[in-house]
Design a protein around this motif. Structure first.
Motif, PDB file in Angstrom:
ATOM      1  N   GLY B  97      40.300  44.806  43.514  1.00  0.00           N
ATOM      2  CA  GLY B  97      38.913  44.792  43.068  1.00  0.00           C
ATOM      3  C   GLY B  97      37.898  44.865  44.186  1.00  0.00           C
ATOM      4  N   CYS B  98      38.089  43.999  45.211  1.00  0.00           N
ATOM      5  CA  CYS B  98      37.059  43.925  46.237  1.00  0.00           C
ATOM      6  C   CYS B  98      37.053  45.158  47.144  1.00  0.00           C
ATOM      7  CB  CYS B  98      37.221  42.654  47.060  1.00  0.00           C
ATOM      8  SG  CYS B  98      38.895  42.261  47.497  1.00  0.00           S
ATOM      9  N   GLY B 121      43.736  52.018  41.872  1.00  0.00           N
ATOM     10  CA  GLY B 121      43.319  50.692  41.447  1.00  0.00           C
ATOM     11  C   GLY B 121      44.479  49.747  41.213  1.00  0.00           C
ATOM     12  N   ILE B 122      44.280  48.517  41.615  1.00  0.00           N
ATOM     13  CA  ILE B 122      45.312  47.505  41.466  1.00  0.00           C
ATOM     14  C   ILE B 122      44.692  46.245  40.895  1.00  0.00           C
ATOM     15  CG2 ILE B 122      46.700  45.896  42.836  1.00  0.00           C
ATOM     16  CD1 ILE B 122      47.580  48.186  44.472  1.00  0.00           C
ATOM     17  N   PRO B 123      45.260  45.719  39.804  1.00  0.00           N
ATOM     18  CA  PRO B 123      44.727  44.454  39.284  1.00  0.00           C
ATOM     19  C   PRO B 123      45.231  43.315  40.159  1.00  0.00           C
ATOM     20  CG  PRO B 123      46.552  45.198  37.942  1.00  0.00           C
ATOM     21  CD  PRO B 123      46.411  46.206  39.031  1.00  0.00           C
ATOM     22  N   PRO B 181      39.331  47.446  40.581  1.00  0.00           N
ATOM     23  CA  PRO B 181      38.157  48.188  41.045  1.00  0.00           C
ATOM     24  C   PRO B 181      37.270  48.600  39.876  1.00  0.00           C
ATOM     25  CG  PRO B 181      40.136  49.027  42.064  1.00  0.00           C
ATOM     26  CD  PRO B 181      40.588  48.041  41.055  1.00  0.00           C
ATOM     27  N   PRO B 182      35.967  48.505  40.052  1.00  0.00           N
ATOM     28  CA  PRO B 182      35.050  48.887  38.972  1.00  0.00           C
ATOM     29  C   PRO B 182      35.115  50.389  38.704  1.00  0.00           C
ATOM     30  CG  PRO B 182      33.930  47.611  40.671  1.00  0.00           C
ATOM     31  CD  PRO B 182      35.262  47.984  41.210  1.00  0.00           C
ATOM     32  N   GLY B 193      45.317  54.410  38.172  1.00  0.00           N
ATOM     33  CA  GLY B 193      45.758  53.023  38.050  1.00  0.00           C
ATOM     34  C   GLY B 193      44.702  52.173  37.394  1.00  0.00           C
ATOM     35  N   ALA B 194      44.833  50.887  37.649  1.00  0.00           N
ATOM     36  CA  ALA B 194      44.012  49.931  36.903  1.00  0.00           C
ATOM     37  C   ALA B 194      42.589  49.869  37.424  1.00  0.00           C
ATOM     38  CB  ALA B 194      44.645  48.554  37.013  1.00  0.00           C
TER      39      ALA B 194
END
Lengths: 353, 343, 279, 150
Positions: B97-98, B121-123, B181-182, B193-194
């Motif tokens: 996210g960051c 993206g990775i949760p 990630p937004p 990805g997420a």
């Protein structure tokens, strides 16, 4: 017998006996980190520690140190030299790698035409009580740089941790003077000395990190321009943790601190680091080492190539602090591996040809 | 809804998904290089790695030690991200996210071009607070760290200790509301990805309420104590994806603004002004605290910044590349209750 | 051994503004004690760390020659914090001097040789020192022919006009002055230093070239010299680097394993070629 | 005051704060000027630094003033909407808001740094606010937090 025994519970006795004569520095826990601090109460001394976070170098070569003070009298400047350089220091519990770093620093500051008086005077007045390492860490590699977990070089008194008590060996005259004052120390038995030797051997065998630095120096001397440096510098973020926690890094910056209201000031030196872009930036704007790659290279070359060619020894004591401190894990072992790969590649090519 | 599984299983699943995505991207030539993490040489450590070949994909790693904010390597671009002939390469970034927020925020400051980036993206479920565990273990060497259920198991010679992950997470991760990630809908090619769409973030900032309630003297004492071990190595600055100035204010020497020594006032001024520069820009990755060699926790300052910016300007950094960062923007009706007024 | 970081205190004796833009000044410093002056035993090409106490320190080449007795001179361009402060100083102000530092020009090795001095801009200060030293009655016979090529951006930038005019009148030294562009009233040469070197074409036989100036001038002038048969060993350079201590301790001025402050600042081109390209 | 009364004053009452004031050229500086020519009394504790616009004021200025030993800082600019440069003071206002809160968060008394608006026509207001700021700083006492050890 020369060797004595010091009970761990008697440390406070030792402290009380010498505290008036010496400024007593010992490992102390400050906000979770061990560092060498001026001790005012024996209770503060931490006996059970692997090694300090900031090397004991900062007792003799503090991060911020006054070179001289000055004050104004009208338009005239009067320079006041430091008077506290003559104070006697005692540094308790220095690990052999760090003790060896004092030797390196001493030689460096005394090298050449100009002697660094500020450091050397303090070194001269410092008595160092070393302590052997029974359990070297994974990141330790002092045996590869000519050290040893029980090396006694540049200590004055050497302790071996035998459980509840220390075996006390005096190494130098300074050490003898100190031990003489501690008349209550009991004599050691032969078995204790044997035990210390066994521990030393055991410690030496437990090292997992080993390098062939002769080879490293040779490869470095020939490979200033090699693409491998790009690879090494790649993940480096250019923080200076490695150099700030290094017991042999000596670079400093000189700054004037002014107290204009009171018409006085001091010229100080503070640690500087070759990893900072400002380090070599000239006033004209030209920078001989503008990129991370040159700065990373300078650090490694300085320790393992320039140092041997100038002072005939490695500029590293194998404490492993830079290995642990690197926040992106771009650590020395990996760097050395990459450097040695150059050699292997060359040899492979030779074999193929 | 994510099923509650052990940390290790969860990470393994994310890791294998990430590798597949990365493999696909490289195979289809959608990206030229990928920056991610690989296994570190020490427990609780990971190292950033740049790969450009399919066979290297298996080096990529995901677990709770991946704390470096990879956006750092894009501003300025490291040499491997630029081709001497083709120019800027298309970079795949393994982004929790960051990291995603950092990339998007940097785009809003025109530092990077999102067209040249693919966010993998990775949760994220938080990173370990390495220093805290190290300090709690104390003067013993940590040889191995594993996960068991939701606990972190730390092993060394003659000892083994379990730490509940929820407690021993980085402080900022505990408060994190943006784990993936937004989503930036304007850039459909950006995400694999997420990634998630975030409406307005609701945050109560309870965690710093206690500190805020203290008296000035107590606060000052706390800050002095917390920063007293600072060695001014500037690792916090160097690890921060938002610190990209060519010449930092502490390095400026024409004129010299602030002292460079480790005297208390100088240290505090450094951290104060750095915080000032982070307002509305901090993406709450916590890298500054996690890289600190002395283990100083700067997170509470970052939380305060987030709070000020959220409450005053209703802004959360790194959600939208088109919103101007608050400190470069203004509104006529901004609150000015702090201004001196006649009685 | 006294603390090597403590400067000797001197007083400003005179200040001369050297150029039209007024950003280069020559400051003459007077030692307060006779012993201090005696202990300051220097040769041309060395530098000193001069400081305004309370503002900072910077390394500056010594512009005066040891043959000019009684005081020392520094030519300072207004660049950074400390040099700006020098420009603000007044006659009678206290200034600290630490030195002499560095190796200086190899005046012993130069004996019996023809000397070609090539300078550009305000880097001429240590060259002035060297030429004055050689031209001194006691030393002139030790050295061969002296040729000076000195280039500047425009006529307003020419330093040390008084001594230059004196040298031009002498017959034991060839002085070639040049400026980059034509200018009204300028009767000497016009053109870049490299072009003048080509024109003058000093002979490399039993000669040493001493070059000091901006990097681009050094590079082009050296190229011209090499073209007409000069060897790397015959070309001497004085380097600049960021320095703090000047005595090989603070670390920053290293090029490879050499420190500019103690092993330099004078290096021959042959030595430089052996060192890594980090300067 | 009689001599006895002066002696009776305690140290802290005698102490007068030194305050640095950054005033924008177009409004507040003119406002201060107006206060002067209108003979409106305000405390002599402030030393004025004229800046082109309140937007010119960097957080460095304020922090450096504190580290250099000033007891208080006053920053004054044009009223919102009146800025000579259209929006300089509006950008500055956000900056001041952050700085004010951060100073408080770091445990530095918020009263040390005061922000205000005063136009060229408000000589009276300028004097009143400066008086108020001086009182606030005086109540806080000397600024010792950034003092270095010697």
């Amino acid at each position: 017998m020369d060797e004595k025994l010091l009970k761990k519970s008697d440390i406070s006795k030792l402290f009380n006996e010498v505290k008036d004569e010496y400024n007593f520095y010992a490992p102390k826990k400050v906000r979770g980190n061990i560092s060498f601090e001026l001790i005012s109460d024996a209770k503060e001394i931490e006996l059970d520690y692997l090694n300090s976070k900031v090397p004991p170098k900062d007792v003799l070569f503090p991060q911020k140190e006054t070179i001289f003070e000055y004050h104004y009298e009208g338009k005239d400047v009067i320079i006041d030299e430091r008077k506290d350089l003559e104070d006697k220091l005692l540094i308790f519990g220095v690990r052999p790698c760090d003790a060896y770093s004092f030797k390196l620093l001493e030689d460096f500051f005394a090298f050449g035409e100009f002697q660094d008086d500020v450091f050397l005077k303090k070194r001269e007045n410092a008595t160092i009580i070393g302590i052997g390492c029974n359990e070297p860490r994974q990141s330790c590699f002092c045996t590869s740089v000519g050290g040893h977990p029980y090396q006694k070089e540049s200590t004055d008194v050497f302790l071996s941790d035998l459980g509840d008590y220390y075996l006390v060996e005096t190494i130098t005259e300074k050490g003898k003077d100190l031990v003489k004052k501690l008349s209550w120390l009991t004599d050691a038995k032969k078995g204790d000395v044997e035990k210390s030797k066994a521990l030393a051997k055991q410690a030496e065998e437990s090292f997992t990190t080993k390098f062939n630095f002769d080879l490293v120096t040779k490869v470095l001397d020939e490979n200033f321009e090699n693409p491998v440096w790009e690879e090494i510098a790649e993940s480096c973020i250019g923080c200076s943790s490695c150099t700030f926690l290094c017991p042999t890094c000596t670079c400093f910056d000189v700054i004037d601190e002014n107290d204009e209201y009171n018409h006085r000031g001091r010229r100080i030196r503070i640690w500087d680091t070759c990893q900072s872009c400002l380090y070599t930036l000239e006033t004209s704007g030209h920078n001989p080492r503008p990129e991370k790659i040159q700065r990373c290279r300078n650090r490694i070359m300085h320790k393992f190539s320039y140092y041997p060619s100038n002072y005939d020894r490695l500029g590293c004591v194998g404490c492993g602090r830079c290995i642990v401190a690197c926040p992106v894990n771009n650590e020395l072992r990996l760097i050395i591996d990459k450097i040695l790969e150059i050699e292997q590649k060359e040899e492979g090519e030779k074999a193929n040809a | 809804m994510v099923m509650i599984v052990g940390l290790e299983e969860e990470n393994k699943e994310i890791e294998s998904n990430m590798r597949e995505l990365a493999r696909g991207l490289l195979k289809e030539k959608k990206v030229d290089v990928i920056i991610g993490y690989k296994k570190g040489t020490l427990p609780m450590m990971s190292q950033p790695i740049i790969i450009d070949k399919e066979e290297d994909v298996d080096k990529l790693l995901w677990n709770n030690t991946c704390y470096v904010n990879l956006a750092k390597y894009l501003v300025p671009r490291v040499a491997k991200f630029v081709d001497p002939e083709k120019g800027n390469l298309k970079v795949g970034v393994v982004a929790k996210g960051c990291v995603g927020r950092a990339l998007i925020h940097l785009a809003s400051e025109n530092r990077i071009n999102l067209d040249e980036i693919t966010i993998i993206g990775i949760p994220c479920n938080g990173v370990i607070n390495r220093q805290r565990i190290e300090m709690e273990i104390g003067e013993k060497e940590i040889l191995e760290v594993t996960a068991s259920g939701n606990n972190i198991v730390v092993k060394g010679k003659n000892f083994e200790k379990e730490f509940p992950f929820d407690e021993y997470m980085n402080e900022l991760c505990k408060q994190c509301k943006i784990r993936s990630p937004p989503l930036v809908s304007k850039f459909p090619d950006l995400h694999v990805g997420a990634c998630e769409e975030y409406a307005s973030i609701v945050d109560e900032f309870d965690d710093i309420a206690e500190f805020e309630a203290k008296s000035p003297e107590e606060k000052w004492a706390y800050i002095q104590d917390a920063l007293s071990v600072c060695t001014r190595c500037y690792a916090c600055r160097e690890a921060c994806p938002m610190c990209y100035c060519n010449l930092c204010f502490v390095d400026q020497n024409k004129p010299i603004w602030f002292g460079k020594t480790t005297d208390m006032p100088d240290i505090i001024v450094y951290h104060l002004i750095r915080a000032m520069h982070m307002a509305g820009r901090c993406v709450a990755c916590g890298a500054c605290s996690l890289v600190c060699p002395m283990g100083i926790d700067l997170n509470f300052i970052n939380r305060k910044l987030e709070k000020i910016v959220k409450q005053r300007f209703d802004f959360t950094s790194g959600l939208d590349p088109d919103t101007l960062p608050p400190m470069t923007d203004f509104k006529m009706e901004d609150a000015e209750e702090f201004m001196l007024e006649e009685d | 051994m006294p603390n090597p970081y403590i400067p000797i205190l001197t007083k400003v004796k005179s200040i001369i503004s050297e150029n039209k833009v007024n950003d280069i000044k020559t400051i003459e410093l007077q030692f307060q004690k006779e012993d201090d002056y005696k202990s300051f035993d220097y040769i041309p090409g060395q530098f000193a760390e001069i400081s305004i106490i309370g503002k900072g320190e910077c390394p500056i080449g010594i512009a005066s020659s040891p043959t000019e007795e009684g005081s020392i001179k520094f030519t300072i361009k207004k660049m950074g914090t400390v040099t700006s402060m020098f420009h603000r100083s007044d006659i009678g102000d206290t200034i600290g001097v630490r030195g002499p530092l560095g190796n200086g020009w190899p005046i012993e090795e130069l004996k019996g040789k023809n000397i070609v001095v090539i300078g550009g801009g305000f880097a001429f200060s240590t060259l002035r020192s060297l030429i004055l030293y050689i031209l001194d009655e006691k030393h002139r016979k030790d050295y061969g022919n002296v040729t000076v090529i000195y280039g500047n951006r425009d006529s307003g930038e020419v330093l040390y006009r008084d001594v230059l005019e004196e040298w031009e009148k002498r017959d034991d030294i060839d002085v070639v002055l040049t400026i980059d562009r034509e200018e009204e009233g300028w009767t000497r040469k016009v053109g870049f230093v490299a072009a003048i070197v080509k024109e003058v074409a000093p002979s490399p036989d039993n000669a040493v070239a001493i070059i000091c100036g901006p990097p681009i001038m050094i590079r082009t002038a050296v190229d011209e010299l090499v073209k007409i048969g000069w060897k790397d060993e015959q070309i001497l350079n004085s380097l600049e680097m960021r320095m703090k201590c000047g005595i090989g301790k603070c670390g920053r001025c290293n090029i490879g394993s050499k420190y500019v402050c103690i092993d330099g600042p004078v290096f021959s081109l042959a030595e430089l070629k052996k060192m890594p390209n980090e300067y | 005051m009689t001599e006895q009364a002066i002696e009776k004053q305690t140290e802290s009452e005698k102490w007068e704060p030194k305050i640095i004031a950054f005033l924008c050229n177009w409004c507040s500086y003119a406002g201060a000027d107006l206060a002067g020519v209108s003979r409106i009394q305000y405390p002599p504790n402030i030393r004025i630094v004229r800046v082109p616009c309140s937007g010119r004021i960097n957080a460095y200025f304020i922090i450096k003033s504190l580290t250099d030993g000033w007891d208080g800082v006053v920053v004054s600019g044009c009223h919102p909407g009146d800025c000579h440069y259209i929006s300089g003071n509006l950008v500055a206002r956000r900056r001041f808001a952050i700085l004010k809160e951060l100073l408080e968060f770091f445990g530095i008394e918020p009263g040390r740094v005061n922000f205000m608006w005063a136009s060229a026509a408000e000589g009276e207001r300028f004097a009143v606010l400066i008086r108020k700021a001086t009182e606030i700083v005086k109540k806080l006492g000397p600024n010792k937090k950034f003092e270095k050890k010697w």
